[in-house]
Design a protein around this motif. Structure first.
Motif, PDB file in Angstrom:
ATOM      1  N   VAL A   1       0.826  -1.214   0.000  1.00 48.11           N
ATOM      2  CA  VAL A   1       0.000   0.000   0.000  1.00 48.11           C
ATOM      3  C   VAL A   1       0.860   1.263   0.000  1.00 48.11           C
ATOM      4  O   VAL A   1       0.580   2.219  -0.733  1.00 48.11           O
ATOM      5  N   ILE A   2       1.909   1.292   0.795  1.00 49.34           N
ATOM      6  CA  ILE A   2       2.731   2.502   0.874  1.00 49.34           C
ATOM      7  C   ILE A   2       3.479   2.727  -0.431  1.00 49.34           C
ATOM      8  O   ILE A   2       3.541   3.866  -0.926  1.00 49.34           O
ATOM      9  N   ASP A   3       4.014   1.676  -1.027  1.00 48.42           N
ATOM     10  CA  ASP A   3       4.690   1.824  -2.320  1.00 48.42           C
ATOM     11  C   ASP A   3       3.725   2.358  -3.372  1.00 48.42           C
ATOM     12  O   ASP A   3       4.077   3.252  -4.149  1.00 48.42           O
ATOM     13  N   LEU A   4       2.517   1.833  -3.407  1.00 51.01           N
ATOM     14  CA  LEU A   4       1.510   2.296  -4.360  1.00 51.01           C
ATOM     15  C   LEU A   4       1.138   3.755  -4.097  1.00 51.01           C
ATOM     16  O   LEU A   4       1.036   4.560  -5.024  1.00 51.01           O
ATOM     17  N   PHE A   5       0.964   4.107  -2.823  1.00 44.18           N
ATOM     18  CA  PHE A   5       0.619   5.481  -2.463  1.00 44.18           C
ATOM     19  C   PHE A   5       1.725   6.435  -2.913  1.00 44.18           C
ATOM     20  O   PHE A   5       1.446   7.489  -3.492  1.00 44.18           O
ATOM     21  N   MET A   6       2.976   6.069  -2.664  1.00 47.02           N
ATOM     22  CA  MET A   6       4.091   6.938  -3.035  1.00 47.02           C
ATOM     23  C   MET A   6       4.186   7.089  -4.553  1.00 47.02           C
ATOM     24  O   MET A   6       4.425   8.182  -5.062  1.00 47.02           O
ATOM     25  N   ALA A   7       3.978   6.006  -5.285  1.00 49.60           N
ATOM     26  CA  ALA A   7       4.034   6.073  -6.745  1.00 49.60           C
ATOM     27  C   ALA A   7       2.889   6.911  -7.307  1.00 49.60           C
ATOM     28  O   ALA A   7       3.085   7.710  -8.229  1.00 49.60           O
ATOM     29  N   SER A   8       1.710   6.752  -6.742  1.00 48.44           N
ATOM     30  CA  SER A   8       0.533   7.478  -7.228  1.00 48.44           C
ATOM     31  C   SER A   8       0.548   8.958  -6.853  1.00 48.44           C
ATOM     32  O   SER A   8      -0.136   9.753  -7.492  1.00 48.44           O
ATOM     33  N   ASN A   9       1.298   9.304  -5.821  1.00 48.40           N
ATOM     34  CA  ASN A   9       1.321  10.684  -5.329  1.00 48.40           C
ATOM     35  C   ASN A   9       2.727  11.284  -5.358  1.00 48.40           C
ATOM     36  O   ASN A   9       3.036  12.194  -4.584  1.00 48.40           O
ATOM     37  N   ALA A  10       3.562  10.798  -6.276  1.00 51.65           N
ATOM     38  CA  ALA A  10       4.963  11.218  -6.329  1.00 51.65           C
ATOM     39  C   ALA A  10       5.119  12.726  -6.487  1.00 51.65           C
ATOM     40  O   ALA A  10       5.972  13.339  -5.832  1.00 51.65           O
ATOM     41  N   GLU A  11       4.299  13.346  -7.318  1.00 49.11           N
ATOM     42  CA  GLU A  11       4.420  14.786  -7.539  1.00 49.11           C
ATOM     43  C   GLU A  11       4.102  15.559  -6.259  1.00 49.11           C
ATOM     44  O   GLU A  11       4.839  16.472  -5.876  1.00 49.11           O
TER      45      GLU A  11
ATOM     46  N   ASN B   1       6.742  17.769  -4.138  1.00 52.81           N
ATOM     47  CA  ASN B   1       6.451  19.189  -3.900  1.00 52.81           C
ATOM     48  C   ASN B   1       6.521  19.570  -2.429  1.00 52.81           C
ATOM     49  O   ASN B   1       6.645  20.747  -2.094  1.00 52.81           O
ATOM     50  N   SER B   2       6.476  18.579  -1.543  1.00 53.87           N
ATOM     51  CA  SER B   2       6.583  18.860  -0.108  1.00 53.87           C
ATOM     52  C   SER B   2       8.029  19.123   0.307  1.00 53.87           C
ATOM     53  O   SER B   2       8.285  19.534   1.438  1.00 53.87           O
ATOM     54  N   GLY B   3       8.974  18.836  -0.606  1.00 52.19           N
ATOM     55  CA  GLY B   3      10.381  18.961  -0.286  1.00 52.19           C
ATOM     56  C   GLY B   3      11.054  17.621  -0.073  1.00 52.19           C
ATOM     57  O   GLY B   3      12.259  17.545   0.105  1.00 52.19           O
ATOM     58  N   HIS B   4      10.277  16.541  -0.105  1.00 51.59           N
ATOM     59  CA  HIS B   4      10.784  15.178   0.065  1.00 51.59           C
ATOM     60  C   HIS B   4      11.646  14.828  -1.149  1.00 51.59           C
ATOM     61  O   HIS B   4      11.181  14.874  -2.283  1.00 51.59           O
ATOM     62  N   VAL B   5      12.899  14.483  -0.913  1.00 47.90           N
ATOM     63  CA  VAL B   5      13.803  14.059  -1.990  1.00 47.90           C
ATOM     64  C   VAL B   5      13.535  12.571  -2.231  1.00 47.90           C
ATOM     65  O   VAL B   5      14.006  11.713  -1.468  1.00 47.90           O
ATOM     66  N   LEU B   6      12.763  12.282  -3.266  1.00 47.56           N
ATOM     67  CA  LEU B   6      12.292  10.914  -3.497  1.00 47.56           C
ATOM     68  C   LEU B   6      13.429   9.901  -3.602  1.00 47.56           C
ATOM     69  O   LEU B   6      13.334   8.802  -3.050  1.00 47.56           O
ATOM     70  N   GLU B   7      14.515  10.257  -4.283  1.00 52.11           N
ATOM     71  CA  GLU B   7      15.604   9.303  -4.475  1.00 52.11           C
ATOM     72  C   GLU B   7      16.395   9.026  -3.193  1.00 52.11           C
ATOM     73  O   GLU B   7      17.212   8.107  -3.148  1.00 52.11           O
ATOM     74  N   SER B   8      16.141   9.796  -2.137  1.00 54.94           N
ATOM     75  CA  SER B   8      16.819   9.544  -0.856  1.00 54.94           C
ATOM     76  C   SER B   8      16.020   8.606   0.051  1.00 54.94           C
ATOM     77  O   SER B   8      16.484   8.240   1.128  1.00 54.94           O
ATOM     78  N   THR B   9      14.851   8.195  -0.387  1.00 54.48           N
ATOM     79  CA  THR B   9      13.938   7.405   0.444  1.00 54.48           C
ATOM     80  C   THR B   9      14.457   5.988   0.686  1.00 54.48           C
ATOM     81  O   THR B   9      14.841   5.289  -0.243  1.00 54.48           O
TER      82      THR B   9
END
Length: 86
Positions: A58-68, A72-80
């Protein structure tokens, strides 16, 4: 149910990031995610830790579906880094 410990870097202040994160809690609940903890590193305010519970995937799907929105919150996706506990 799995417990996910998610760590990542942010490019905004923690205070700005947490406003956007808290604003997404209802969306998280709708996706089946329960947010248990959020905080920043005592020594490095640009490092954040979030603890969430959800069914597998669920979390992986949520992150993929809401990546933008997440980026935009400042979260550096590639550092996750996500550690999963059962």
């Amino acid at each position: 149910m799995e417990t996910n410990v998610v760590t990542f870097k942010i490019t905004t202040s923690y205070e700005d990031w947490v406003k956007l994160y808290d604003g997404s809690v209802e969306l998280q609940k709708q996706a089946g995610i329960t947010s248990l903890f959020r905080g920043n590193d005592k020594e490095d305010p640009s490092k954040v830790c979030v603890v969430m519970q959800a069914e597998p995937g669920v979390i992986d799907l949520f992150m993929a579906s809401n990546a933008e929105m997440i980026a935009n919150s400042g979260h550096v996706l590639e550092s996750t880094v996500i550690s999963v506990y059962i």
